[in-house]
Scaffold this motif. Structure first.
Motif, PDB file in Angstrom:
ATOM      1  N   GLN A   9       0.826  -1.199   0.000  1.00  0.00           N
ATOM      2  CA  GLN A   9       0.000   0.000   0.000  1.00  0.00           C
ATOM      3  C   GLN A   9       0.863   1.252   0.000  1.00  0.00           C
ATOM      4  O   GLN A   9       1.887   1.330   0.689  1.00  0.00           O
ATOM      5  N   VAL A  10       0.451   2.228  -0.802  1.00  0.00           N
ATOM      6  CA  VAL A  10       1.139   3.515  -0.854  1.00  0.00           C
ATOM      7  C   VAL A  10       0.727   4.333   0.372  1.00  0.00           C
ATOM      8  O   VAL A  10      -0.450   4.621   0.572  1.00  0.00           O
ATOM      9  N   VAL A  11       1.709   4.710   1.174  1.00  0.00           N
ATOM     10  CA  VAL A  11       1.451   5.532   2.359  1.00  0.00           C
ATOM     11  C   VAL A  11       1.420   7.008   1.982  1.00  0.00           C
ATOM     12  O   VAL A  11       0.550   7.770   2.406  1.00  0.00           O
ATOM     13  N   SER A  12       2.383   7.424   1.171  1.00  0.00           N
ATOM     14  CA  SER A  12       2.436   8.815   0.712  1.00  0.00           C
ATOM     15  C   SER A  12       3.215   8.870  -0.585  1.00  0.00           C
ATOM     16  O   SER A  12       4.073   8.020  -0.860  1.00  0.00           O
ATOM     17  N   ASP A  13       2.903   9.861  -1.393  1.00  0.00           N
ATOM     18  CA  ASP A  13       3.576  10.049  -2.676  1.00  0.00           C
ATOM     19  C   ASP A  13       3.524  11.530  -3.028  1.00  0.00           C
ATOM     20  O   ASP A  13       2.447  12.073  -3.273  1.00  0.00           O
ATOM     21  N   ASP A  14       4.681  12.184  -3.011  1.00  0.00           N
ATOM     22  CA  ASP A  14       4.759  13.580  -3.401  1.00  0.00           C
ATOM     23  C   ASP A  14       6.124  13.855  -3.998  1.00  0.00           C
ATOM     24  O   ASP A  14       6.904  12.927  -4.238  1.00  0.00           O
ATOM     25  N   GLU A  15       6.429  15.112  -4.225  1.00  0.00           N
ATOM     26  CA  GLU A  15       7.689  15.458  -4.886  1.00  0.00           C
ATOM     27  C   GLU A  15       8.914  15.096  -4.056  1.00  0.00           C
ATOM     28  O   GLU A  15      10.032  15.015  -4.585  1.00  0.00           O
ATOM     29  N   ASN A  16       8.722  14.843  -2.766  1.00  0.00           N
ATOM     30  CA  ASN A  16       9.862  14.525  -1.897  1.00  0.00           C
ATOM     31  C   ASN A  16      10.177  13.029  -1.837  1.00  0.00           C
ATOM     32  O   ASN A  16      11.218  12.633  -1.320  1.00  0.00           O
ATOM     33  N   GLY A  17       9.264  12.201  -2.325  1.00  0.00           N
ATOM     34  CA  GLY A  17       9.512  10.767  -2.289  1.00  0.00           C
ATOM     35  C   GLY A  17       8.222   9.985  -2.200  1.00  0.00           C
ATOM     36  O   GLY A  17       7.131  10.554  -2.043  1.00  0.00           O
ATOM     37  N   ILE A  18       8.327   8.663  -2.287  1.00  0.00           N
ATOM     38  CA  ILE A  18       7.169   7.788  -2.166  1.00  0.00           C
ATOM     39  C   ILE A  18       7.465   6.768  -1.073  1.00  0.00           C
ATOM     40  O   ILE A  18       8.570   6.242  -0.970  1.00  0.00           O
ATOM     41  N   GLN A  32       3.871  10.472  -8.345  1.00  0.00           N
ATOM     42  CA  GLN A  32       4.099  11.908  -8.281  1.00  0.00           C
ATOM     43  C   GLN A  32       5.582  12.197  -8.062  1.00  0.00           C
ATOM     44  O   GLN A  32       6.117  13.189  -8.548  1.00  0.00           O
ATOM     45  N   TYR A  33       6.217  11.319  -7.322  1.00  0.00           N
ATOM     46  CA  TYR A  33       7.657  11.449  -7.076  1.00  0.00           C
ATOM     47  C   TYR A  33       8.419  11.161  -8.366  1.00  0.00           C
ATOM     48  O   TYR A  33       8.191  10.147  -9.029  1.00  0.00           O
ATOM     49  N   VAL A  34       9.316  12.061  -8.717  1.00  0.00           N
ATOM     50  CA  VAL A  34      10.155  11.898  -9.909  1.00  0.00           C
ATOM     51  C   VAL A  34      11.596  11.666  -9.446  1.00  0.00           C
ATOM     52  O   VAL A  34      12.246  12.591  -8.949  1.00  0.00           O
ATOM     53  N   PRO A  35      12.101  10.452  -9.578  1.00  0.00           N
ATOM     54  CA  PRO A  35      13.471  10.169  -9.136  1.00  0.00           C
ATOM     55  C   PRO A  35      14.497  10.993  -9.917  1.00  0.00           C
ATOM     56  O   PRO A  35      14.252  11.416 -11.060  1.00  0.00           O
ATOM     57  N   ASP A  36      15.631  11.228  -9.277  1.00  0.00           N
ATOM     58  CA  ASP A  36      16.719  11.937  -9.942  1.00  0.00           C
ATOM     59  C   ASP A  36      17.095  11.215 -11.232  1.00  0.00           C
ATOM     60  O   ASP A  36      17.187   9.984 -11.276  1.00  0.00           O
ATOM     61  N   ALA A  80      10.003  12.015 -15.595  1.00  0.00           N
ATOM     62  CA  ALA A  80       8.622  11.796 -15.157  1.00  0.00           C
ATOM     63  C   ALA A  80       8.619  10.752 -14.053  1.00  0.00           C
ATOM     64  O   ALA A  80       9.627  10.078 -13.811  1.00  0.00           O
ATOM     65  N   GLY A  81       7.474  10.616 -13.386  1.00  0.00           N
ATOM     66  CA  GLY A  81       7.348   9.611 -12.343  1.00  0.00           C
ATOM     67  C   GLY A  81       7.436   8.204 -12.906  1.00  0.00           C
ATOM     68  O   GLY A  81       7.343   7.984 -14.122  1.00  0.00           O
ATOM     69  N   THR A  82       7.579   7.241 -12.028  1.00  0.00           N
ATOM     70  CA  THR A  82       7.755   5.844 -12.424  1.00  0.00           C
ATOM     71  C   THR A  82       6.406   5.140 -12.540  1.00  0.00           C
ATOM     72  O   THR A  82       5.574   5.222 -11.645  1.00  0.00           O
ATOM     73  N   ILE A  83       6.196   4.453 -13.659  1.00  0.00           N
ATOM     74  CA  ILE A  83       5.007   3.611 -13.831  1.00  0.00           C
ATOM     75  C   ILE A  83       5.283   2.217 -13.296  1.00  0.00           C
ATOM     76  O   ILE A  83       4.442   1.604 -12.655  1.00  0.00           O
ATOM     77  N   GLY A  84       6.470   1.720 -13.556  1.00  0.00           N
ATOM     78  CA  GLY A  84       6.819   0.385 -13.098  1.00  0.00           C
ATOM     79  C   GLY A  84       8.292   0.111 -13.322  1.00  0.00           C
ATOM     80  O   GLY A  84       9.029   0.935 -13.859  1.00  0.00           O
ATOM     81  N   ALA A  85       8.716  -1.061 -12.878  1.00  0.00           N
ATOM     82  CA  ALA A  85      10.105  -1.477 -13.033  1.00  0.00           C
ATOM     83  C   ALA A  85      10.124  -2.979 -13.259  1.00  0.00           C
ATOM     84  O   ALA A  85       9.254  -3.702 -12.776  1.00  0.00           O
ATOM     85  N   ARG A  86      11.116  -3.452 -14.004  1.00  0.00           N
ATOM     86  CA  ARG A  86      11.246  -4.875 -14.250  1.00  0.00           C
ATOM     87  C   ARG A  86      12.701  -5.229 -14.520  1.00  0.00           C
ATOM     88  O   ARG A  86      13.494  -4.397 -14.941  1.00  0.00           O
TER      89      ARG A  86
END
Length: 303
Positions: A15-24, A161-165, A169-175
């Motif tokens: 579960q996502v607890v929080s998601d903003d420009e500072n991190g997820i 919403q968080y955009v990693p360095d 853009a934000g991440t949709i997924g990873a594999r």
């Protein structure tokens, strides 16, 4: 190596607890056993614009990523949690105001064959942030033979919403795949500890030291940060990025093998049968680690 998909297991949600420009931030992942089919539709397309009686411009477009799950069943507790429904004394209460929390979805897909060490090969997946919708329900009368009914759920996933360095853009997924030599073992081993929305790059210096082991030469790498990494195997090219030579400075033919630990990976050079005894080695910046950092050039003539 190309491998067909032959299995599916290890489904997890976080579960996502929080998601903003500072991190997820995610809660601890939990398993949802009983997977039958998982279909991920990225709704990706290439759209074209026309002028002067022809197509003159194309643009990639990524829509909402849709997940369709077919499950043997889902426990009432997990289903209520996934759908934002209230549970009272074991009874699930549904209202039209229920809102599914945001979840990350993880899974591992079994691929045919085995890797170089004989282990099974998996594709590991995370979708970063999405909501499930209430599934259809019902039943069917039992006849002479049993007809099993499964539970089907759908979810829609969006970018964080968080955009990693280093991303635009934000991440949709990873594999990743477990047989990919460029993936650090630590990433694979901890894949399901928490959803993967970024893989931190260790851009500190890569240094390599050489040591003789009989007629062999062992190259051991280390990062200035002391972090874990692996050598990018495709960059280890004998005679180009790793040059072994004899006492007269002539190149020595042989083979390279990878080993060591996550913090001190090794490349072992074994001379070919009948080759001269190695006396030294040169490593160029073309030898890279799994973060794409080239080795600090070195020559050791004391072997």
């Amino acid at each position: 190596m190309e491998r067909p998909k032959i299995g599916l297991s290890g489904l997890v949600l976080a579960q996502v607890v929080s998601d903003d420009e500072n991190g997820i931030v995610y809660d601890t992942p939990f398993k949802i056993p009983g997977a039958v089919v998982a279909t991920i539709n990225p709704n990706s397309s290439v759209d074209s614009d026309y002028a002067d009686d022809g197509a003159i411009f194309t643009q990639n477009n990524r829509g909402i990523t849709e997940l369709a799950l077919e499950m043997i069943d889902i426990s009432p507790e997990n289903e209520a949690k996934m759908l934002g429904q209230r549970r009272v004394n074991g009874v699930t209460i549904e209202t039209d105001l229920d809102q599914s929390p945001d979840f990350a979805f993880g899974a591992k897909i079994l691929l045919a064959g085995s890797d170089a060490t004989g282990d099974a090969v998996y594709e590991l997946i995370w979708l970063s942030k999405g909501k499930f919708s209430v599934p259809e329900s019902g039943g069917k009368t039992k006849k002479n033979s049993v007809e099993f009914g499964h539970k089907n759920l759908t979810a829609q996933f969006v970018k964080t919403q968080y955009v990693p360095d280093g991303q635009k853009a934000g991440t949709i997924g990873a594999r990743c795949r477990t047989d990919d030599p460029e993936v650090p073992r630590s990433v694979i081993e901890h894949w399901f500890d928490s959803p993967v929305v970024e893989v931190a790059q260790d851009v500190s210096a890569l240094t390599v030291v050489a040591a003789a082991s009989g007629d062999n030469i062992v190259l051991t790498g280390s990062k200035a940060s002391g972090g874990n990494f692996s050598f990018a195997r495709a960059s280890a090219r004998l005679g180009e990025t790793i040059i072994v030579f004899d006492e007269l400075g002539s190149p020595v033919d042989g083979t390279l093998a990878f080993g060591g630990t996550a913090s001190a990976p090794t490349i072992t050079f074994t001379p070919a049968s009948g080759a001269e005894t190695p006396a030294g080695v040169t490593v160029t910046r073309g030898l890279k680690d799994s973060n794409g950092i080239g080795a600090t050039p070195m020559t050791d003539m004391s072997l």
